[in-house]
Structures are given as C-alpha cells and as structure tokens.
Design an enzyme around this catalytic site. Structure first.
Site, PDB file in Angstrom:
ATOM      1  N   LYS A  92       0.829  -1.222   0.000  1.00 26.90           N
ATOM      2  CA  LYS A  92       0.000   0.000   0.000  1.00 26.90           C
ATOM      3  C   LYS A  92       0.855   1.261   0.000  1.00 26.90           C
ATOM      4  CE  LYS A  92      -4.045  -2.014   2.284  1.00 26.90           C
ATOM      5  NZ  LYS A  92      -3.517  -3.306   2.750  1.00 26.90           N
ATOM      6  N   THR A  94       9.855   8.965  -3.643  1.00 26.53           N
ATOM      7  CA  THR A  94       9.951   8.208  -2.383  1.00 26.53           C
ATOM      8  C   THR A  94       9.512   6.755  -2.570  1.00 26.53           C
ATOM      9  OG1 THR A  94       9.579  10.227  -1.122  1.00 26.53           O
ATOM     10  CG2 THR A  94       9.175   8.158   0.025  1.00 26.53           C
ATOM     11  N   TYR A 138     -16.612  -8.826   6.521  1.00 32.17           N
ATOM     12  CA  TYR A 138     -16.447 -10.020   5.687  1.00 32.17           C
ATOM     13  C   TYR A 138     -17.694 -10.338   4.863  1.00 32.17           C
ATOM     14  CZ  TYR A 138     -12.300 -11.152   8.481  1.00 32.17           C
ATOM     15  OH  TYR A 138     -11.082 -11.124   9.102  1.00 32.17           O
TER      16      TYR A 138
HETATM   17  P1  BMP Z   1      -8.245 -10.953   7.153  1.00 28.48           P
HETATM   18  O1  BMP Z   1      -8.857 -11.917   6.118  1.00 28.48           O
HETATM   19  O2  BMP Z   1      -7.499 -11.673   8.238  1.00 28.48           O
HETATM   20  O3  BMP Z   1      -9.225  -9.956   7.656  1.00 28.48           O
HETATM   21  O4  BMP Z   1      -7.089 -10.158   6.374  1.00 28.48           O
HETATM   22  C1  BMP Z   1      -7.349  -9.335   5.285  1.00 28.48           C
HETATM   23  C2  BMP Z   1      -6.062  -8.880   4.655  1.00 28.48           C
HETATM   24  O5  BMP Z   1      -6.363  -8.051   3.529  1.00 28.48           O
HETATM   25  C3  BMP Z   1      -5.161  -8.058   5.560  1.00 28.48           C
HETATM   26  O6  BMP Z   1      -3.812  -8.378   5.235  1.00 28.48           O
HETATM   27  C4  BMP Z   1      -5.436  -6.628   5.165  1.00 28.48           C
HETATM   28  O7  BMP Z   1      -4.288  -5.809   5.301  1.00 28.48           O
HETATM   29  C5  BMP Z   1      -5.816  -6.745   3.704  1.00 28.48           C
HETATM   30  N1  BMP Z   1      -6.811  -5.760   3.204  1.00 28.48           N
HETATM   31  C6  BMP Z   1      -8.092  -5.666   3.735  1.00 28.48           C
HETATM   32  O8  BMP Z   1      -8.456  -6.409   4.651  1.00 28.48           O
HETATM   33  N2  BMP Z   1      -8.978  -4.748   3.215  1.00 28.48           N
HETATM   34  C7  BMP Z   1      -8.654  -3.903   2.191  1.00 28.48           C
HETATM   35  O9  BMP Z   1      -9.489  -3.142   1.740  1.00 28.48           O
HETATM   36  C8  BMP Z   1      -7.356  -3.992   1.649  1.00 28.48           C
HETATM   37  C9  BMP Z   1      -6.445  -4.931   2.158  1.00 28.48           C
HETATM   38  O10 BMP Z   1      -5.241  -5.035   1.614  1.00 28.48           O
END
Ligand code: BMP
Length: 268
Positions: A93, A100, A216
């Site tokens: 990200k 930079t 989720y």
């Molecule tokens: P988890 O399934 O354990 O919630 O992890 C989700 C992963 O996706 C994390 O590594 C998080 O940084 C990344 N992520 C996210 O959850 N939502 C976004 O919108 C963008 C992401 O990169």
C-alpha cells in the site's frame, strides 16, 4: 463484459507478464484464492505457505510485520512460489510521491521489487506514484494494482475517489497497472476490450467482521454477486484452530467455494 469470460480467455487480453501468469495459474490450478499470511515470524509464514501453496493462485504478504525478515526469507518464498506455482503479492500500500515510493520499492531492508511479483498503491498522491513504481517494477516484469475501494467500514475510498482511481489506472495504461483492490467490479466492465483484475479482501465463511472495522463477505457474494476475480483470505485460513492439517483443509474449502462461485458466474 470480461467478467463473463473464463480466466483462460482473459490471458490474451493482458500484456503484463505477471497479470498473464496470475490468470494462467488460476486456470491451471482451478483456484481464485489468495491467502494473506499475516503472521509475525518468517518460519510461521513459510509454514503457512507450505500448507496452503497448492490451493492458491497468490500468497499475499505484509513484509513489515515479520520481525525476523531477511532476504533469505524472501528467497525461500520465491523458491516456494516456483515449486508450488503461485504469485507473490506484497500488500505494501504505497502512498507517497513518486521519488519516495521508487526508493521504498527497490531499497531499504525489504527490497520488495526483488521478490514480489505484484504490489499495490493508494491513488491519493496522484499519477506520480504509478510512474515512480513503474520505473522500478516494469523492467522486472512486475505489476501494480491500485486500491479503489477498501473492505473496512467508514473507508473514504468510495464514489468519486473510486472513479478517479479507475481513471488514473486507465490513463497510466495497462503495461504495469493491471487491476484493483475493490469490493465490486467498479467500472471496469464498461471499458471495452480492457481486462482488469479485481482482488477482494474481506472474505470469510465464519465471521462477519472483527472489532477493528473489518467486514467479511462470503466467496459466493464476492465472486458471484460482486464479480471479483480473486478472493483474499487471511485469518479465516491461517487462524483456524486444529493445527497444520486444519489450515490446509480450510484453504481447500475456500478454494472450492471460490471456484464454484466463479463457475456459476460463467453459467449466467
Ligand atoms: P483478514 O482476512 O485476516 O481480515 O485479512 C485481510 C487482509 O487483507 C489483511 O492483510 C489486510 O491488510 C488486507 N486488506 C483488507 O483487509 N482490506 C482492504 O481493503 C485492503 C487490504 O489489503
């Protein structure tokens, strides 16, 4: 819309070698699953990768959370990516000015461009971020995706921001920018003859979210209804209780769910 084409027929719509490889792997291994390996030691991370490698098209890392990160770790990851046939996505990200980010991408402790096939960037700094990263990554055959939407509640990456991010990618051309982190297909299906990869995090079969704003949806909602290409699952897989075999089994469960949703989408 290219969403209704099989992954195999979308390979030829790309010129970027990493984008082609992602679609080839998805087709060959019958998987649209990416596992996010968000653990804090190199050994744990490699162990998860060995468990899930056969089930995934992509392994997603956050190299800055690994407390004993070394280039030996990234070399081992690259070796596994060849043996088990997946792409490495460093979820860095980037979010700074072009100069930079080109240094953050190529240098420092992590030397991300030396081992990550794919990385991502926020569009907030403007098109210079793509230029800076492409100077480093494009000669190496790497690819970039932009964050157009996020899975977390209250995200500011909505509406006009999402639209302008898509436009920024279009303006940059598809040699280096190959898709988006998003929760939907954004506007990609209305742009003729252009294929963009949509990768969606925030996928889980058990929980609805966490206490820090994560939200989720199921693979069916993400791939079938929202039209994403790749589902990204972290804690739902590496965090499952029951030991190493349970992690392997859970990855297979998500792979099957994601693939079923994709096949159903093609039938429409
Ligand atoms: P988890 O399934 O354990 O919630 O992890 C989700 C992963 O996706 C994390 O590594 C998080 O940084 C990344 N992520 C996210 O959850 N939502 C976004 O919108 C963008 C992401 O990169």
């Amino acid at each position: 819309p290219t969403t209704l084409l099989p992954y195999s027929e979308r390979i030829q719509l790309h010129t970027n070698p990493t984008a082609k490889r992602i679609l080839e792997i998805m087709d060959r291994k019958k998987t649209n699953l990416a596992v996010s390996v968000d653990v804090t030691t190199a050994e744990e991370a490699l162990e998860v990768v060995r468990r899930v490698g056969e089930s995934v098209c992509m392994v997603k890392t956050h190299c800055d959370i690994i407390e004993d990160f070394t280039l030996a770790f990234s070399e081992e990851l690259v070796k596994l990516s060849k043996e088990l046939d997946f792409v490495i996505f460093e979820d860095r990200k980037f979010a700074d000015i072009g100069n930079t980010v080109s240094l953050q991408y190529s240098s420092g402790v992590h030397k991300i461009s030396s081992w990550a096939d794919l990385t991502n960037a926020h569009s907030v700094p403007g098109p210079g971020i793509i230029k800076g990263l492409s100077t480093v990554g494009q000669p190496l055959g790497r690819a970039l995706i932009l964050l157009a939407e996020m899975s977390s509640s209250g995200s500011l990456a909505v509406d006009g921001y999402t639209k302008q991010t898509f436009q920024m990618a279009k303006d940059a051309g598809r040699e280096f920018v190959v898709g988006f982190i998003a929760q939907s297909r954004i506007d990609t299906d209305i742009s003729d003859g252009e294929d963009w990869l949509i990768l969606s995090p925030g996928v889980g079969l058990a929980a609805k979210g966490d206490s820090l704003g994560q939200q989720y949806r199921t693979p069916k909602e993400v791939v079938g209804d929202a039209g994403a290409d790749v589902i990204i699952v972290g804690r739902g897989i590496y965090g499952i209780k029951g030991g190493e075999q349970a992690v392997k089994d859970e990855a297979e469960r998500y792979r099957k769910e994601g693939w079923k949703a994709y096949e159903e989408r093609l039938q429409r």
